[in-house]
Every structure is written in structure tokens, then in C-alpha cells.
Motif scaffolding. Sequence first.
Motif, PDB file in Angstrom:
ATOM      1  N   ALA A   7       0.835  -1.215   0.000  1.00 12.27           N
ATOM      2  CA  ALA A   7       0.000   0.000   0.000  1.00 12.27           C
ATOM      3  C   ALA A   7       0.860   1.251   0.000  1.00 12.27           C
ATOM      4  CB  ALA A   7      -0.925  -0.017   1.218  1.00 12.27           C
ATOM      5  N   VAL A  10       2.356   1.615  -3.534  1.00 13.82           N
ATOM      6  CA  VAL A  10       1.371   2.139  -4.490  1.00 13.82           C
ATOM      7  C   VAL A  10       1.166   3.628  -4.281  1.00 13.82           C
ATOM      8  CG1 VAL A  10      -1.061   2.108  -5.164  1.00 13.82           C
ATOM      9  CG2 VAL A  10       0.172  -0.041  -4.850  1.00 13.82           C
ATOM     10  N   ALA A  14       2.066   6.296  -7.116  1.00 12.00           N
ATOM     11  CA  ALA A  14       0.885   7.012  -7.603  1.00 12.00           C
ATOM     12  C   ALA A  14       0.989   8.509  -7.351  1.00 12.00           C
ATOM     13  CB  ALA A  14      -0.384   6.460  -6.947  1.00 12.00           C
ATOM     14  N   ILE A 243       0.116  -5.448  -8.523  1.00 13.27           N
ATOM     15  CA  ILE A 243      -0.100  -4.400  -7.512  1.00 13.27           C
ATOM     16  C   ILE A 243       0.305  -3.030  -8.057  1.00 13.27           C
ATOM     17  CG2 ILE A 243       0.632  -3.556  -5.246  1.00 13.27           C
ATOM     18  CD1 ILE A 243       0.928  -6.478  -4.388  1.00 13.27           C
ATOM     19  N   LEU A 246      -2.035  -0.602  -9.795  1.00 14.10           N
ATOM     20  CA  LEU A 246      -2.914   0.270  -9.012  1.00 14.10           C
ATOM     21  C   LEU A 246      -2.442   1.722  -9.062  1.00 14.10           C
ATOM     22  CD1 LEU A 246      -3.560  -1.997  -5.894  1.00 14.10           C
ATOM     23  CD2 LEU A 246      -5.125  -1.531  -7.789  1.00 14.10           C
ATOM     24  N   GLU A 247      -1.236   1.948  -9.591  1.00 11.40           N
ATOM     25  CA  GLU A 247      -0.753   3.322  -9.770  1.00 11.40           C
ATOM     26  C   GLU A 247      -1.689   4.118 -10.666  1.00 11.40           C
ATOM     27  OE1 GLU A 247       2.991   5.776 -11.792  1.00 11.40           O
ATOM     28  OE2 GLU A 247       3.081   3.594 -11.637  1.00 11.40           O
ATOM     29  N   PRO A 249      -5.226   3.971 -11.268  1.00 10.37           N
ATOM     30  CA  PRO A 249      -6.359   4.612 -10.573  1.00 10.37           C
ATOM     31  C   PRO A 249      -5.906   5.451  -9.377  1.00 10.37           C
ATOM     32  CG  PRO A 249      -6.288   2.266 -10.052  1.00 10.37           C
ATOM     33  CD  PRO A 249      -5.283   2.504 -11.147  1.00 10.37           C
ATOM     34  N   GLY A 250      -4.786   5.053  -8.749  1.00 10.13           N
ATOM     35  CA  GLY A 250      -4.284   5.814  -7.605  1.00 10.13           C
ATOM     36  C   GLY A 250      -3.936   7.237  -7.984  1.00 10.13           C
ATOM     37  N   LEU A 275      -5.944  -0.281 -17.867  1.00  5.25           N
ATOM     38  CA  LEU A 275      -5.713  -1.061 -16.655  1.00  5.25           C
ATOM     39  C   LEU A 275      -6.029  -2.536 -16.887  1.00  5.25           C
ATOM     40  CD1 LEU A 275      -4.940  -0.888 -13.660  1.00  5.25           C
ATOM     41  CD2 LEU A 275      -7.342  -0.469 -13.140  1.00  5.25           C
TER      42      LEU A 275
END
Length: 314
Positions: A7, A10, A14, A243, A246-247, A249-250, A275
Motif C-alpha cells: 500500500a 502504491v 501514484a 499491484i 494500481l498506480e 487509478p491511484g 488497466l
Amino acid sequence: MNFLLAAVGVLGVASSGPLIAATLGATSVGALAIAFWRNAIAAVVMAGPVVVRSPRQFGRVTGAEFRWSLAAAVALALHFACFITSLQLTSVAAATALVCLQSAWIAVFQLFRGVRHPWPVLVGLGIAFGGVVTITGFDMGASSEALLGDLLAVAGGALAGIYTLAGGRARQSMSTGVYTALCYGMCAAIVAGLALLVGVPLGGFDAAGWLGIIAITVCAQLVGHTAFNYLLATMSPLLVSMIILLEIPGAALLAAAFLGETLPAGTYAGLAMILVGLAVVVLGQRRVRSLRASGEGSGAKGPDADRLADLGTD
């Protein structure tokens, strides 16, 4: 613990796009200055442990290792120049998604080299690049400036793919510390040369400008990428690479929350396609590795195939 670290990783990567966009918009710091200091600071940090433990490693770098490292550094310098400039022209969400196409570009480059990919990879490529068409189509209607930013981000993704492939060749025989210190150092020197050529200052900024540079370097380069490099020792590369996606949408969420960035609904559809497409590409590579491990696969030979699970650069 691993998921907490994931987490943090990311959040770190991000934050790159929003932090760069905020620094460019609110200070006198230019794109090349951000690229220079980000790489120069990272080179010093990465070289430190090597110098303390075994400084002679730098003297053992062969000609081939140096050439591949230089090729990676040139690609990385141009990548940063394209990506950071794109953040001045298009949205953070679009620029981040388009530059994250590096794994798709690697697969395309491999196709031109005769590597045969399983059909899921090809389907994923089609979906991802369909997302590119969707985003650029909406930005074409919005403004020519946004479209130029999109194209620069796409070029940045392709250059990131070249950087990863060249780095993969260098890393066959070089340690991580030596390679990253050498590559980042040469990248910083190349960016400094470009800045000198076009007359962009690399210093003389106010406190807000230096704070932005430090935040970008610490959050994205040192915290984000260090977290994922650590996770590669405890998680499978496939899981880590998923993982990292996720950058996309982050970055969009952070830009919306802190920069007030709003996008047309169609652009969000393009982000989702990229994505999903990249996820399919990464999952498709698992089959390549499984076949190669069992001796049944004839495609995706050599270390380049594993580069699809490597970390991004932003």
C-alpha cells in the motif's frame, strides 16, 4: 506486513504524477530540473552502500555492461523529459495511464524481435492500446495541447520499455546497487546536458520548488520503488507487477482529490481499458514463464521476457 508495504509502495508511485504536476504548476521548477535532481539524488543514495561495502565493484564494470547501462540511461532521460512535460499539457490521470504502457511496449518490441506471445498477451495489448485511442480521441476534441501531452506520455511509455529492456541486459551480470547508481548518474548527466542546451536552470528555486523536488524524489523514487524492490524478495514478480498497476487509478484519485482534476466519462473508460489490458498482458506472461520452466515453450526466451514483471520508472 507485505500488504501494508505494498500500500505504501502504491501510494508512493501514484503520487509521482500529482506531485510533479503540482510542482510544475506552482513553482519555477522545470521538467528537466525535476528529472535531473530526481536521478542525481537517487544515484547518490544508491551508490552510498556500494562505496561503503565494496567500491571496487565500479572498477569491474565491463565495456558491454557500461554500454547497456548507457543505453538505459539515455532512454530513461528521454522518458522523464517526455513524461514530465506531458503533465504540463494533459491530465495527470491520462499521462500516468499512457506512460504505464511500458509493459505493453516491451511485448510489442519483443514481437518485432520474433518472440511469440500467447494469445492472452495479444488480447491484452489490443485492449490497452484501445484505451489509448479512447483517451487521445477525447483529448483531441478537448484541445491540441492535451493531445500533444498524450502523445508525449505514450512516447514516455515506449522509452520506459527500452530502458527496462536495456537495463535487463546490463543486470545479467551487474548488482542492483552498481547498475542503478551508474544508470541514474549517467541519466542525471544527460539531463543536465539537455538543460544546458535549451537554457533551463537546474537551481535557484524558491523553498516551495526545492520542497517539491524532495517530495517527488522521496515519495516516488525512494519510498515507492524501494518498497516494490523489497517485495520482489517476498512476493512473486507477477503479484508485484499486478499491484503496481494500481498506480493508474491511484494517480487519478490523488489528482482529483488534491488538484481538483475532473475528466470526461469517456476518459475514465479509456483508463479502465488500459488497466484491464495491462493486467491481461501481465497474467499472460505467467503462461510464458510456466511453459519455459517446463521446457515446453519456444517463445519469450531469455531475460527480456521477465522484464514485463519489472518495475516502472515513475
